[in-house]
Design a protein around this motif. Structure first.
Motif, PDB file in Angstrom:
ATOM      1  N   GLY A 223       8.320   4.966   1.343  1.00 37.96           N
ATOM      2  CA  GLY A 223       7.451   5.393   2.433  1.00 37.96           C
ATOM      3  C   GLY A 223       5.987   5.317   2.052  1.00 37.96           C
ATOM      4  N   LEU A 224       5.623   4.278   1.314  1.00 39.46           N
ATOM      5  CA  LEU A 224       4.267   4.167   0.759  1.00 39.46           C
ATOM      6  C   LEU A 224       3.304   3.544   1.755  1.00 39.46           C
ATOM      7  CD1 LEU A 224       5.459   2.871  -2.699  1.00 39.46           C
ATOM      8  CD2 LEU A 224       4.238   5.030  -2.356  1.00 39.46           C
ATOM      9  N   ASP A 225       2.037   3.938   1.662  1.00 35.91           N
ATOM     10  CA  ASP A 225       0.990   3.357   2.496  1.00 35.91           C
ATOM     11  C   ASP A 225       0.197   2.291   1.750  1.00 35.91           C
ATOM     12  OD1 ASP A 225       1.236   5.080   4.924  1.00 35.91           O
ATOM     13  OD2 ASP A 225       0.835   6.646   3.454  1.00 35.91           O
ATOM     14  N   VAL A 226       0.080   2.438   0.441  1.00 38.04           N
ATOM     15  CA  VAL A 226      -0.646   1.458  -0.377  1.00 38.04           C
ATOM     16  C   VAL A 226       0.097   1.282  -1.692  1.00 38.04           C
ATOM     17  CG1 VAL A 226      -2.837   0.821  -1.466  1.00 38.04           C
ATOM     18  CG2 VAL A 226      -2.850   2.250   0.594  1.00 38.04           C
ATOM     19  N   VAL A 227       0.254   0.031  -2.116  1.00 38.48           N
ATOM     20  CA  VAL A 227       0.716  -0.293  -3.464  1.00 38.48           C
ATOM     21  C   VAL A 227      -0.357  -1.140  -4.127  1.00 38.48           C
ATOM     22  CG1 VAL A 227       2.403  -1.547  -4.867  1.00 38.48           C
ATOM     23  CG2 VAL A 227       3.177  -0.211  -2.895  1.00 38.48           C
ATOM     24  N   LEU A 228      -0.842  -0.690  -5.278  1.00 39.67           N
ATOM     25  CA  LEU A 228      -1.752  -1.489  -6.085  1.00 39.67           C
ATOM     26  C   LEU A 228      -0.985  -1.986  -7.295  1.00 39.67           C
ATOM     27  CD1 LEU A 228      -3.554   1.315  -5.152  1.00 39.67           C
ATOM     28  CD2 LEU A 228      -5.348  -0.278  -5.848  1.00 39.67           C
ATOM     29  N   CYS A 229      -0.913  -3.301  -7.450  1.00 42.00           N
ATOM     30  CA  CYS A 229      -0.228  -3.916  -8.592  1.00 42.00           C
ATOM     31  C   CYS A 229      -1.136  -5.022  -9.100  1.00 42.00           C
ATOM     32  CB  CYS A 229       1.137  -4.455  -8.181  1.00 42.00           C
ATOM     33  SG  CYS A 229       2.130  -5.063  -9.573  1.00 42.00           S
ATOM     34  N   ARG A 230      -2.060  -4.652  -9.979  1.00 38.22           N
ATOM     35  CA  ARG A 230      -3.119  -5.575 -10.396  1.00 38.22           C
ATOM     36  C   ARG A 230      -2.971  -5.919 -11.880  1.00 38.22           C
ATOM     37  NH1 ARG A 230      -8.768  -3.745  -9.209  1.00 38.22           N
ATOM     38  NH2 ARG A 230      -8.225  -1.684  -9.997  1.00 38.22           N
ATOM     39  N   ASN A 231      -3.135  -7.193 -12.157  1.00 40.59           N
ATOM     40  CA  ASN A 231      -3.098  -7.680 -13.534  1.00 40.59           C
ATOM     41  C   ASN A 231      -1.773  -7.356 -14.219  1.00 40.59           C
ATOM     42  OD1 ASN A 231      -5.968  -8.452 -13.379  1.00 40.59           O
ATOM     43  ND2 ASN A 231      -6.328  -6.248 -13.386  1.00 40.59           N
ATOM     44  N   VAL A 232      -0.716  -7.382 -13.434  1.00 41.48           N
ATOM     45  CA  VAL A 232       0.629  -7.131 -13.956  1.00 41.48           C
ATOM     46  C   VAL A 232       1.458  -8.402 -13.935  1.00 41.48           C
ATOM     47  CG1 VAL A 232       2.775  -5.856 -13.562  1.00 41.48           C
ATOM     48  CG2 VAL A 232       0.575  -4.701 -13.285  1.00 41.48           C
ATOM     49  N   ALA A 233       1.194  -9.282 -12.967  1.00 40.49           N
ATOM     50  CA  ALA A 233       2.026 -10.474 -12.777  1.00 40.49           C
ATOM     51  C   ALA A 233       1.985 -11.427 -13.958  1.00 40.49           C
ATOM     52  CB  ALA A 233       1.591 -11.218 -11.514  1.00 40.49           C
ATOM     53  N   GLY A 256       1.831  -1.075   5.874  1.00 40.10           N
ATOM     54  CA  GLY A 256       1.321  -0.669   4.571  1.00 40.10           C
ATOM     55  C   GLY A 256       0.597  -1.795   3.862  1.00 40.10           C
ATOM     56  N   TRP A 257      -0.208  -1.433   2.879  1.00 41.99           N
ATOM     57  CA  TRP A 257      -1.099  -2.374   2.200  1.00 41.99           C
ATOM     58  C   TRP A 257      -0.628  -2.661   0.783  1.00 41.99           C
ATOM     59  CZ3 TRP A 257      -5.463  -4.190   4.841  1.00 41.99           C
ATOM     60  CH2 TRP A 257      -5.770  -3.528   6.036  1.00 41.99           C
ATOM     61  N   LEU A 258      -0.715  -3.939   0.385  1.00 40.91           N
ATOM     62  CA  LEU A 258      -0.433  -4.375  -0.977  1.00 40.91           C
ATOM     63  C   LEU A 258      -1.700  -5.002  -1.549  1.00 40.91           C
ATOM     64  CD1 LEU A 258       1.439  -5.079  -3.391  1.00 40.91           C
ATOM     65  CD2 LEU A 258       2.023  -7.200  -2.175  1.00 40.91           C
ATOM     66  N   ILE A 259      -2.161  -4.470  -2.683  1.00 43.99           N
ATOM     67  CA  ILE A 259      -3.384  -4.967  -3.316  1.00 43.99           C
ATOM     68  C   ILE A 259      -3.023  -5.501  -4.694  1.00 43.99           C
ATOM     69  CG2 ILE A 259      -5.702  -4.371  -4.113  1.00 43.99           C
ATOM     70  CD1 ILE A 259      -5.745  -2.132  -2.029  1.00 43.99           C
TER      71      ILE A 259
END
Length: 471
Positions: A223-233, A256-259
């Protein structure tokens, strides 16, 4: 005294090196090292020397040696991952959150007054704490009375320990002005300590992005509104990244937003998302086509909230066992439609975040002996969402009274007991889940697991049991 063995000059020449490389990648999900053998060999050589071991086979055996092996795996993970991070890294991301993303969520979630943000791969915690500061600094009046959850996860337990301490050195706060440091931190002998008002809204958990399930409501990862997944890939293969994007899609609310990080290969065209240009920053919103075979959304759990002295209603961590308990067969459980109709109604209300309304069909389903394990677990998640932790625990124990071999009920009971601070009983529940799953073929789908297999549960429950022992 007998001298400790030392590793040979070329770890890559060790006949066991390919096997331990495959094992490490499988356990950690760090596919980055598939074609980085020199880097992996350098790290392994250092760890072999530190442990006094002479070859890869001995090291692989040591990694399986109970608590000592688990501790060494933590050391290895710390060496394999990059922990460089600092507060308000990439200011364009935080500008976009302030100018566009958070205002949109405030408008969209006005009825539920709930905001959930996840920093995936948070390292030592600077990113989720930066988000907490941003919300308190820029949105304090608008968020008054809202339930706020900011979550940080990582696979490095050392990073998570530092994150929970909230203590940082000059390098981590270098992007803040002297005035900001004085406002957000306290200077101590150990370094810059983030003030409690900014630490309290943030919850940190161990979570393996590749191996652990998503959505995962017990950790707040649904039920998230934002996921930040940066410099992980950079650590993952294209196939792993695609699967991760599917799981993020399932964990996010509609809209929802994915950054992601700038120009991360494989994350530039996530399926099921629409690209949005926010003043030059490309981010993604859930929408623009459905994913095939994506897991169904779970109902979100209760979240720790922004502290009262920020002027925002706090939502406490699950309380002690003496909290008032509401019977599952109370007035909300009056006869309604059939079981299938109740399940459909539960799903519809949960998807909208209408938890109080969803508690009616949830209680009715739990009061029916014929309710299946999938529906019962979803109903239990609704009870968690409305803070009825005693009711949720009672329902899980009732499931186990009916079926002592319900692996998923044991696992979810362990998660709930862990949140409530009963680590001894949580460990026992996780061990029961492990013992029941380990005797099954690894690819066996588990009742109530929504696609989870016995092999996956063995890994999850085994890890959780170890974590409870080490808390």
């Amino acid at each position: 005294m007998k001298a400790k063995p030392t590793p040979g000059p070329e770890v890559t020449a060790d006949p066991y090196f390919p096997r331990i490389k495959e094992s490490i990648i499988q356990k950690t999900g760090l596919a980055y090292y598939e074609d980085k053998e020199a880097d992996l060999a350098r790290i392994l050589k250092a760890r072999l020397a530190a442990c006094g071991l002479g070859d890869c086979a001995a090291y692989a055996a040591f990694l399986e040696a109970g608590k000592a092996g688990a501790a060494e795996m933590d050391e290895l993970v710390s060496e394999l991952t990059i922990g460089e991070t600092y507060f308000f890294r990439h200011p364009e991301v935080f500008k976009a959150l302030t100018a566009h993303v958070v205002p949109e969520i405030l408008s969209r979630n006005g009825a539920s007054q709930c905001l959930r943000i996840w920093s995936a791969g948070c390292s030592s915690g600077a990113e989720p704490y930066s988000i907490s500061i941003l919300l308190a600094r820029d949105f304090k009046p608008q968020l008054k009375g809202w339930r706020i959850g900011v979550f940080g996860t990582d696979i490095d337990k050392k990073f998570l320990a530092q994150a929970r301490s909230g203590i940082y050195q000059d390098w981590a706060v270098r992007a803040t002005s002297p005035e900001e440091r004085q406002a957000y931190f306290e200077r101590t002998e150990q370094g810059w300590q983030l003030r409690p008002v900014y630490r309290e809204p943030v919850t940190f958990h161990y979570h393996n992005l590749i191996q652990d399930p998503l959505p995962l409501p017990a950790l707040g990862l649904s039920g998230l509104d934002v996921v930040l997944c940066r410099n992980v890939a950079i650590y993952f293969s294209r196939e792993q990244i695609f699967q991760l994007m599917e799981r993020f899609h399932a964990a996010l609310n509609d809209g929802g937003w994915l950054i992601t990080g700038p120009a991360e290969i494989g994350m530039d065209r996530p399926p099921g998302f629409q690209a949005v240009n926010l003043d030059g920053l490309i981010v993604y919103r859930k929408g623009g086509g459905e994913l095939q075979n994506s897991p169904p959304a779970w109902t979100p759990p209760v979240l720790p909230g922004i502290a009262q002295d920020m002027g925002v209603a706090a939502l406490p961590v699950p309380p002690s066992h003496d909290a008032p308990q509401q019977d599952l067969a109370d007035e909300d459980a009056s006869p309604g439609g059939g079981g299938l109709e109740e399940e459909q109604e539960l799903a519809r209300l949960s998807e909208r975040g209408q938890w109080i309304a969803a508690s009616g069909p949830a209680r009715r389903l739990l009061a029916r002996a014929e309710t299946g394990q999938d529906a019962a677990l979803k109903a239990i998640h609704v009870l968690i969402e409305i803070n009825d932790f005693d009711g949720a625990e009672k329902a899980l124990r009732r499931m186990l009274f009916v079926d002592r071999k319900c692996q998923m009920a044991y696992y979810h009971l362990g998660l709930l007991l862990s949140c409530r601070g009963d680590l001894k009983m949580a460990k026992k529940a996780f061990k029961n889940a492990y013992d029941l799953a380990v005797g099954l073929p690894a690819d066996t789908p588990l009742p109530g697991g929504e696609g989870l297999t016995a092999g996956q549960l063995v890994k999850m429950a085994g890890l959780r049991a170890q974590l409870e022992s080490g808390k």
